[in-house]
Design a protein around this motif. Structure first.
Motif, PDB file in Angstrom:
ATOM      1  N   THR A  12       0.830  -1.204   0.000  1.00 47.30           N
ATOM      2  CA  THR A  12       0.000   0.000   0.000  1.00 47.30           C
ATOM      3  C   THR A  12       0.862   1.250   0.000  1.00 47.30           C
ATOM      4  N   LEU A  13       1.876   1.278   0.869  1.00 41.96           N
ATOM      5  CA  LEU A  13       2.767   2.443   0.924  1.00 41.96           C
ATOM      6  C   LEU A  13       3.564   2.587  -0.366  1.00 41.96           C
ATOM      7  N   ALA A  14       3.949   1.463  -0.979  1.00 40.59           N
ATOM      8  CA  ALA A  14       4.682   1.523  -2.245  1.00 40.59           C
ATOM      9  C   ALA A  14       3.823   2.137  -3.351  1.00 40.59           C
ATOM     10  N   VAL A  15       2.545   1.758  -3.427  1.00 40.70           N
ATOM     11  CA  VAL A  15       1.645   2.327  -4.429  1.00 40.70           C
ATOM     12  C   VAL A  15       1.528   3.841  -4.242  1.00 40.70           C
ATOM     13  N   LEU A  16       1.397   4.281  -3.003  1.00 40.39           N
ATOM     14  CA  LEU A  16       1.283   5.719  -2.741  1.00 40.39           C
ATOM     15  C   LEU A  16       2.568   6.459  -3.117  1.00 40.39           C
ATOM     16  N   ARG A  17       3.721   5.881  -2.794  1.00 40.96           N
ATOM     17  CA  ARG A  17       4.990   6.520  -3.174  1.00 40.96           C
ATOM     18  C   ARG A  17       5.095   6.654  -4.681  1.00 40.96           C
ATOM     19  N   GLU A  18       4.731   5.612  -5.397  1.00 37.13           N
ATOM     20  CA  GLU A  18       4.809   5.640  -6.863  1.00 37.13           C
ATOM     21  C   GLU A  18       3.888   6.695  -7.455  1.00 37.13           C
ATOM     22  N   ALA A  19       2.800   6.997  -6.742  1.00 41.64           N
ATOM     23  CA  ALA A  19       1.862   8.014  -7.205  1.00 41.64           C
ATOM     24  C   ALA A  19       2.238   9.416  -6.724  1.00 41.64           C
ATOM     25  N   GLY A  20       3.393   9.536  -6.075  1.00 43.16           N
ATOM     26  CA  GLY A  20       3.835  10.837  -5.586  1.00 43.16           C
ATOM     27  C   GLY A  20       3.159  11.274  -4.312  1.00 43.16           C
ATOM     28  N   GLN A  21       2.604  10.312  -3.538  1.00 47.65           N
ATOM     29  CA  GLN A  21       1.925  10.625  -2.282  1.00 47.65           C
ATOM     30  C   GLN A  21       2.516   9.803  -1.139  1.00 47.65           C
ATOM     31  N   PRO A  22       3.776  10.009  -0.799  1.00 46.80           N
ATOM     32  CA  PRO A  22       4.347   9.234   0.313  1.00 46.80           C
ATOM     33  C   PRO A  22       3.574   9.490   1.600  1.00 46.80           C
ATOM     34  N   ALA A  23       3.418   8.444   2.405  1.00 42.78           N
ATOM     35  CA  ALA A  23       2.572   8.560   3.592  1.00 42.78           C
ATOM     36  C   ALA A  23       3.200   7.834   4.774  1.00 42.78           C
ATOM     37  N   LEU A  24       2.858   8.318   5.962  1.00 40.71           N
ATOM     38  CA  LEU A  24       3.230   7.672   7.212  1.00 40.71           C
ATOM     39  C   LEU A  24       2.068   6.783   7.652  1.00 40.71           C
ATOM     40  N   ALA A  25       2.351   5.521   7.929  1.00 46.92           N
ATOM     41  CA  ALA A  25       1.309   4.612   8.404  1.00 46.92           C
ATOM     42  C   ALA A  25       1.128   4.778   9.911  1.00 46.92           C
ATOM     43  N   ILE A  26      -0.085   5.066  10.343  1.00 46.45           N
ATOM     44  CA  ILE A  26      -0.430   5.171  11.760  1.00 46.45           C
ATOM     45  C   ILE A  26      -0.985   3.806  12.171  1.00 46.45           C
TER      46      ILE A  26
END
Length: 418
Positions: A95-109
């Motif tokens: 899930t985090l990899a997909v977001l990074r690839e879309a230019g939306q890096p995220a912190l998982a809470i």
């Protein structure tokens, strides 16, 4: 009103989370297979049905669903099992990899606690009714990881994690905010958050909601309830329940081997008023035949008379849990004639509920309310308002199935369910 996408690994978990938002006035639906959301849905929970898949397959399924359903304007919640069954780490990493690839890096809470059902997180470690998860029968029967220490679980999937302990969470707004800012600045993959009470989860929600574009919430119905209560746009009371025409009897299916579910089934039988159909695993493995069709017709006949049927998969001392999915699919096939006669469905075990409903061509549920924490009530879409109650196998107590039955009966008869 804020829109939400919930990605879950099984149907009961999807329902647990979506119903939290429904109770606060959001239009919430759960979809699976070929099911579709409707334009008015502000909360959509998608069941990936990945609980029993190996890590790579579970991750790939989450990638495909996230790419199909993700919207930049929707907050993202990744539902995981409160006792770490399945592949939560691999699914989160993808899930985090997909977001990074879309230019939306995220912190998982990461906050899997669900205090209302006995699940807490203390010292970064999952506990069940105060005991370390590894010391419980649930863990002995079904677990994926060698430990329930969350940082270690995440590290095994290549995710580095910070830790927000209880003392920092309870010290006021400043310490959690500082920890989150530090993790975001450092590019940390995840923040493991302790929580032992509903107020702890509420504090996590308050601290993280302003960051919704930069975080992914990872948890259970407990965290979903806290977010739903704190998010703008909802209301404090659940919407009024509709009045439904009475039809066939209730189909009550226990497809879980968990102690809580078996005990609740036994309590219901002792109370009387239901027809009992224990289905032997050997019958399900053998497939359609004379005995199979006789059982299917008998269950359907009970429902057609407006009476209730309790169906269980019999236990086997040497049962292989890896056969669970195959047995569930076979049970759903056996119950197909009954499904066309039922006035409502109770199912324990996400695979069981999904298989029975999918066998009837149903791919979506509109969530309404809860029977009790972790036991949501909804109505099917694609068929005129059939009430459905689902329950994770290990949730609830000895009276849960009886309460669910009473709630659905009241709904069908137009009575006050309380």
């Amino acid at each position: 009103m804020q829109r939400w996408l919930i990605l879950a690994d099984d149907l009961t978990g999807a329902n647990d989370c979506a119903v939290a938002f429904a109770r606060h006035g959001h239009a919430a639906a759960v979809v699976w297979g070929n099911g579709a959301a409707e334009p008015g849905d502000s909360v959509v929970a998608v069941d990936a049905d990945s609980r029993r898949l190996p890590p790579d397959a579970a991750a790939a399924r989450h990638r495909a669903l996230l790419e199909a359903w993700r919207s930049p304007g929707a907050a993202l919640f990744k539902k995981i099992d409160s006792t770490l069954r399945g592949q939560p780490a691999a699914e989160l990493a993808e899930t985090l990899a997909v977001l990074r690839e879309a230019g939306q890096p995220a912190l998982a809470i990461v906050a899997p606690a669900f205090p209302a059902t006995g699940r807490t997180t203390e010292g970064g470690h999952v506990r069940l009714n105060g005991d370390p998860l590894e010391a419980t029968p649930l863990w002995a029967r079904d677990h994926t990881y060698p430990t329930a220490e969350l940082s270690a679980v995440l590290a095994a999937a290549g995710l580095d994690a910070g830790h927000l302990p209880l003392e920092a969470l309870r010290a006021g707004d400043a310490p959690p905010a500082a920890a989150l800012r530090g993790a975001l600045a450092a590019g940390t993959a995840a923040m493991v958050c302790d929580a032992a009470t509903a107020e702890d989860l509420a504090a996590i929600a308050r601290a993280t909601l302003p960051l919704w574009r930069r975080v992914v919430w990872v948890g259970t119905g407990g965290l979903a309830a806290a977010l739903a209560a704190a998010a703008p746009g909802g209301r404090a009371e659940p919407p009024p329940l509709p009045s439904l025409p009475a039809s066939g009897g209730l189909l009550l299916v226990v497809g879980s081997v968990a102690e809580a579910s078996r005990a609740a089934a036994e309590r219901l039988l002792r109370a009387g008023g239901v027809h009992f159909f224990p289905i032997a695993p050997a019958l399900l493995r053998a497939g359609p035949g004379a005995e199979w069709h006789a059982a299917a017709e008998a269950i359907a006949g009970v429902l057609a008379r407006g009476e209730d049927a309790l169906v269980t998969i019999g236990t086997e001392p040497a049962a292989d849990l890896r056969q669970g999915a195959a047995l569930t699919e076979a049970l759903a096939m056996l119950l197909r004639p009954a499904g066309r006669r039922m006035g409502g469905l109770f199912a324990t075990g996400g695979e069981t509920a999904r298989a029975v409903l999918a066998g009837l061509g149903i791919g979506s549920i509109r969530l309404l309310d809860e029977v009790e924490p972790g036991v949501p009530l909804g109505l099917t879409r694609g068929r005129a308002g059939v009430p459905v109650v689902t329950k994770a196998g290990a949730f609830g107590n000895m009276d849960t199935i009886g309460r669910a039955r009473d709630r659905m009966r009241a709904l069908l008869q137009g009575r006050d369910p309380e």
